[in-house]
Structures are given as structure tokens and as C-alpha cells.
Design an enzyme around this catalytic site. Structure first.
Site: not given
Length: 215
Positions: A76, A169
Site C-alpha cells: 500500500t 492491497c
């Protein structure tokens, strides 16, 4: 026992991560739980399950550090204008399981967004919070000896471009959004305080909050 709230401002990711580890290692049965509110300079973080394929070549060419973290999940991005809250809890004392903790964190974000008239939802197949199918918040935790650290990141008013250079993610084709794209007058400081309020209520409704502490 009170829940300590600390507003740390903008802090480097790596030193904050080391501080979380140190706090978790040194805490005792009587150490109050803490929530750390922070922003980070631009940084990519890889979770324990992170795969190199989710970092595109263009991301590797940028002047943005890539740090291998010990949280769960995939890659991320963190940057200024994102609300990051680290959740340092004694799960045994709070009588919380990991799934329950994740659910409560998601619920707190959804409740906060509802105060801004932003309808949001969680997904059973991918932790985080979504608005119209776009991801607006990510979650990642580390549990050590029934103590949690790391936490949540809510995209509030930031440059989202670096997200386009990764597979956020590990979710192929996912689009990213933020609060400032959905409301007219985003107020980061006010939002930090309101999100802390909803998160505190979700995590430990029976425990009173202590006054916020500066770093």
C-alpha cells in the site's frame, strides 16, 4: 483504564514502526492501550504476504522508499493528507479477537464517513472500506503475544497518483478514492478527531478516553 490518544503529526514510517514494536515489547499488563494518529511522508509498505509483482516497474523508478513491514496484507501507499491511526491494544484484556478487531475498525471508519454523508461498506473478501466499489481505507495489523499494532489508513486529502503505480492491497483492477473527492470542504484535523472518537467507541466503549497527548 483509559485509552491514550497521541497525535504525532508527520513522522517517518520506519521510526514510527520501530516505536510501535518497542512499545509492544515493553508494555505490561497494566500499560494503557494507545491510539497513535499520524501522517507519513511518501512511502510504500509491503505486508508479510506482499508480492513483488504488485509493485510496477514505474513505482520502482520513483523516489519513494519501499519498506518491508511486519503487518499483514500486501503493498500500500502512505503519504501526507492520509489519516493513519495505529491501534496498540492488549487484545486479551479487551476481550477482542482479531476478526472482531478488524470488524470494529471497519465499522468505525464507515460510521465516521456517514457523518460526512458518504455511504461506505466493508467487503468480506478483502479487509478495508469501500465507496461505490472504490477503496477509501486500508487495514493492516500485527498481533504479537495478543497485543496489536499497525492499524488503519484512510485516504482523506492526498495525492493519489502513487497508488496507480502499484496493485493496492493486491487487488487487481481496484480503483482508489478519497474523502476530498466526495465532499467540498475537507478538514483533516477535524476528521482525525472525529475518526478517533468513533474508533475509540468501537474498540473500548467501556473505557474512558484520556486527554490527547502530544508527542
Amino acid at each position: 483504564m483509559s485509552l491514550q490518544i497521541k497525535y504525532l503529526g508527520i513522522q517517518p514510517y520506519e521510526s514510527t514502526w520501530e516505536a510501535m514494536q518497542r512499545f509492544t515489547d515493553e508494555r505490561t499488563e497494566t500499560t494503557p492501550d494507545e491510539l497513535w494518529v499520524v501522517e507519513h511522508p511518501p512511502v510504500y509498505t509491503q505486508g508479510l504476504n506482499g508480492q513483488a509483482k504488485h509493485l510496477q516497474t514505474f513505482a520502482l523508478q520513483q523516489d519513494i522508499p519501499i519498506i518491508q513491514s511486519d503487518r499483514g496484507g500486501q503493498v500500500t501507499y502512505h503519504g501526507p493528507g492520509q489519516i493513519v491511526i495505529y491501534v496498540l491494544l492488549d487484545l486479551k484484556r479487551a476481550k477482542l479477537g482479531v476478526r472482531d478487531l478488524v470488524h470494529r475498525m471497519e465499522k468505525a471508519i464507515i460510521e465516521f464517513l456517514s457523518t460526512l454523508d458518504i455511504p461506505a461498506e466493508a467487503r468480506s473478501d478483502a479487509p478495508g472500506v469501500y465507496v461505490n466499489g472504490k477503496k477509501i481505507a486500508s487495514l493492516g495489523l500485527k498481533i504479537r503475544k495478543q497485543k496489536s499494532y499497525h492499524g488503519l489508513a484512510l485516504n482523506f486529502d492526498m495525492d493519489l497518483t502513487p497508488f496507480s503505480w502499484i496493485t493496492p492491497c493486491g487487488l487487481e483492477g481496484i480503483k482508489i478514492t478519497q474523502v476530498s473527492s466526495l465532499i467540498q470542504t475537507p478538514d483533516l484535523k477535524a476528521a482525525q478527531k472525529e475518526l478517533i472518537k468513533t474508533l475509540s467507541h468501537q474498540l473500548q466503549p467501556q473505557i474512558s478516553q484520556s486527554p490527547p497527548q502530544p508527542i
